[in-house]
Design an enzyme around this catalytic site. Structure first.
Site, PDB file in Angstrom:
ATOM      1  N   GLN A   1       0.792  -1.217   0.000  1.00  0.00           N
ATOM      2  CA  GLN A   1       0.000   0.000   0.000  1.00  0.00           C
ATOM      3  C   GLN A   1       0.833   1.280   0.000  1.00  0.00           C
ATOM      4  OE1 GLN A   1      -2.723  -1.790   3.285  1.00  0.00           O
ATOM      5  NE2 GLN A   1      -3.943  -0.231   2.274  1.00  0.00           N
TER       6      GLN A   1
ATOM      7  N   SER B   1      -5.363   2.284  -0.973  1.00  0.00           N
ATOM      8  CA  SER B   1      -6.336   1.642  -0.092  1.00  0.00           C
ATOM      9  C   SER B   1      -6.977   0.437  -0.780  1.00  0.00           C
ATOM     10  CB  SER B   1      -7.407   2.645   0.352  1.00  0.00           C
ATOM     11  OG  SER B   1      -8.234   2.077   1.340  1.00  0.00           O
ATOM     12  N   TRP B   2      -6.106  -0.468  -1.231  1.00  0.00           N
ATOM     13  CA  TRP B   2      -6.558  -1.678  -1.940  1.00  0.00           C
ATOM     14  C   TRP B   2      -7.529  -1.304  -3.055  1.00  0.00           C
ATOM     15  CZ3 TRP B   2      -2.875  -4.753  -0.938  1.00  0.00           C
ATOM     16  CH2 TRP B   2      -2.321  -4.832   0.338  1.00  0.00           C
TER      17      TRP B   2
ATOM     18  N   GLU C   1      -4.781  -1.256  14.330  1.00  0.00           N
ATOM     19  CA  GLU C   1      -5.315  -0.301  13.347  1.00  0.00           C
ATOM     20  C   GLU C   1      -6.597   0.304  13.891  1.00  0.00           C
ATOM     21  OE1 GLU C   1      -6.037  -1.709   9.345  1.00  0.00           O
ATOM     22  OE2 GLU C   1      -4.168  -2.852   9.305  1.00  0.00           O
TER      23      GLU C   1
ATOM     24  N   TYR D   1      -6.688   7.773   4.480  1.00  0.00           N
ATOM     25  CA  TYR D   1      -6.703   7.480   5.911  1.00  0.00           C
ATOM     26  C   TYR D   1      -5.583   8.185   6.677  1.00  0.00           C
ATOM     27  CZ  TYR D   1      -9.930   3.441   5.524  1.00  0.00           C
ATOM     28  OH  TYR D   1     -11.010   2.619   5.329  1.00  0.00           O
TER      29      TYR D   1
ATOM     30  N   ASN E   1      -1.740 -10.464   8.917  1.00  0.00           N
ATOM     31  CA  ASN E   1      -2.740  -9.421   9.108  1.00  0.00           C
ATOM     32  C   ASN E   1      -4.102  -9.863   8.581  1.00  0.00           C
ATOM     33  OD1 ASN E   1      -3.409  -6.389   9.568  1.00  0.00           O
ATOM     34  ND2 ASN E   1      -4.178  -6.808   7.509  1.00  0.00           N
ATOM     35  N   GLU E   2      -5.086  -9.852   9.451  1.00  0.00           N
ATOM     36  CA  GLU E   2      -6.489 -10.040   9.080  1.00  0.00           C
ATOM     37  C   GLU E   2      -6.757 -11.233   8.168  1.00  0.00           C
ATOM     38  OE1 GLU E   2      -7.973  -5.373   9.228  1.00  0.00           O
ATOM     39  OE2 GLU E   2      -7.645  -6.329   7.287  1.00  0.00           O
TER      40      GLU E   2
ATOM     41  N   HIS F   1       0.937  -9.192   4.892  1.00  0.00           N
ATOM     42  CA  HIS F   1      -0.232  -8.315   4.833  1.00  0.00           C
ATOM     43  C   HIS F   1      -0.797  -8.332   3.411  1.00  0.00           C
ATOM     44  CE1 HIS F   1      -2.187  -4.496   6.665  1.00  0.00           C
ATOM     45  NE2 HIS F   1      -2.833  -4.777   5.537  1.00  0.00           N
TER      46      HIS F   1
END
Length: 468
Positions: A17, A425-426, A372, A434, A162-163, A118
């Site tokens: 990113q 942001s993807w 985050e 952000y 991540n996630e 990520h």
């Protein structure tokens, strides 16, 4: 291993990113490199080739972070910089780059929190099935070990993945992340292997007797309903399994709860990917802390009809509404009393307090780090300034509610704003910003601190009891 240290006040980024440097040195291609250059990238047809140019401007970004009162920086390593093809030859140039980033952290007195993965899987591993292929879990453990051995002297806070929940939901259920499919069976297999990979990496960390703490970053939701009856309570329980327990249980306790297996079997999910001996692997790979990415609640209602369908607003346009139906489980509801950003995300700061208490009651005294928290908006640069009162309002509420939970005894060890600077942001592209720092993509990625950057510095001082 527990570390006694100051509270971590920082901000976060992720490699694809922000770095850019698409062809620098001998970096390999990730699934996002390939996707962003393909016809499938048809919502926001931009790439991360340059992004925020953090590859060349990392020292400036870390210096600005420190000057803004922050003492910690969360960033991710690009697998494709370190092992360009995902397996095999290690890139010394990639290792050297992250050594320079870590040296800049040390120079400015910033604690690094390093995420090993990520979203950016090496493309050669996708070509053998990606996370659906069990071999990729072992490849990840090998890659993680390279990272532990290369950077272990400089890093004391590690995150494996991540996630895994949100990543696989977008990749295999919504279909807006590569490999861009909608198949809940494939999603279950990919998610399981990702969690297995994390457990294997944690086990390697411990066998190496590496220093510091290691965790995983989860994006759970406090579950809310607008009515209270048996059907709504059942929907809330199902949503909790779907969003929360499927990740936190195996990560913290070492295995999945029985209720989750019951719901998966009811939904005809093929669980043949679970192998003998896996439970032992999960038990050996539980985390030292859990990172929490906290943005909003999930307001749900009972399932009514229709097939499973998940849609996410990636444009910020009102016609592109987020809609989630999970057949036999729950549907997404909407609280019309709560303010939202243009992408439909709630502004409900108390959810971080509710979430921390939910996690504490369920999992006990495990440490948490808010890895985050932030909000995307269409920011405007005017005369070298960005006025973002909406971001300040959002962050102020979340920090206050988090701090209240901490003061009441919940073991919260850090807080990271998403994000350090504006970045890709993807699938939302570059319009959804952000950052605490504005990046002017039209003028050589020049940086401009936003009002929120200065506000955050004062907020940190306030919480630390410093003179204002």
């Amino acid at each position: 291993m527990e570390l006694k240290e100051p509270f971590l006040w920082g901000s976060a980024t992720a490699a694809y990113q922000c770095e850019g440097g698409y062809r620098e040195d001998d970096k390999g291609e990730s699934i996002w490199d390939v996707f962003c250059h393909s016809e499938k990238n048809n919502i926001n047809a931009v790439t991360g080739d340059v992004a925020s140019d953090h590859y060349h401007r990392y020292e400036e970004d870390i210096r600005m972070l420190k000057e803004g009162g922050q003492n910690a920086y969360r960033f991710s390593l690009a697998w494709t910089r370190i092992i360009p093809k995902g397996t095999g030859k290690i890139s010394q140039a990639g290792i050297a780059f992250y050594k320079r980033v870590l040296a800049a952290c040390k120079k400015y007195g910033v604690t690094p929190l390093v995420t090993i993965y990520h979203y950016d899987l090496p493309q050669p591993l996708m070509e053998i099935g990606g996370w659906e292929n069990r071999e990729v879990a072992e490849a990840f453990a090998d890659y993680a070990q390279v990272c532990f051995e290369a950077f272990g002297d400089e890093v004391r806070h590690w995150v494996t993945i991540n996630e895994p929940d949100y990543d696989t939901m977008c990749a295999y259920a919504v279909g807006n992340y590569p490999p861009n499919v909608t198949d809940m069976n494939r999603r279950a297999k990919a998610l399981y292997h990702m969690l297995l990979a994390s457990a294997k990496a944690v086990s390697r960390f411990r066998k190496l007797q590496a220093k510091g703490m290691i965790g995983l970053v989860h994006a759970p939701y406090p579950i809310a309903t607008l009515q209270d009856d048996l059907a709504y309570r059942e929907a809330a329980k199902n949503a909790d399994l779907f969003y929360n327990r499927c990740i936190a249980d195996p990560t913290i306790t070492g295995w999945f709860c029985d209720d989750l297996f019951v719901k998966l079997k009811e939904s005809n999910i093929d669980l043949s990917f679970i192998k003998e001996g896996d439970k032992q692997c999960f038990m050996e790979g539980t985390v030292d802390f859990l990172g929490l990415n906290v943005y909003e609640r999930a307001v749900v209602k009972p399932y009514t009809s229709g097939e499973t369908c998940l849609k996410i607003n990636n444009t910020g346009k009102s016609k592109d509404k987020t809609s989630i139906i999970v057949k036999g489980w729950f549907e997404l509801d909407k609280d019309s009393e709560v303010k939202r950003n243009p992408w439909g995300m709630e502004v409900y700061p108390k959810c971080i307090y509710d979430l921390l208490y939910m996690m504490k009651e369920r999992y006990g005294d495990i440490p948490f780090i808010i890895t985050e928290n932030g909000i995307g908006y269409y920011d405007k640069l005017e005369n070298g300034q960005v006025h973002d009162p909406y971001r300040i309002e959002y962050l102020d509420g979340f920090i206050d509610w988090m701090w209240k939970a901490k003061e009441e005894g919940i073991d919260v060890r850090g807080y990271f704003v998403w994000s350090t600077m504006d970045l890709y942001s993807w699938i939302n592209g570059y319009e959804k910003r952000y950052g605490l720092v504005y990046v002017d993509y039209e003028d050589h990625e020049k940086r401009y601190p936003k009002d929120s950057y200065y506000w955050y510095q004062k907020k940190i001082d306030e919480k630390e009891g410093k003179e204002l």
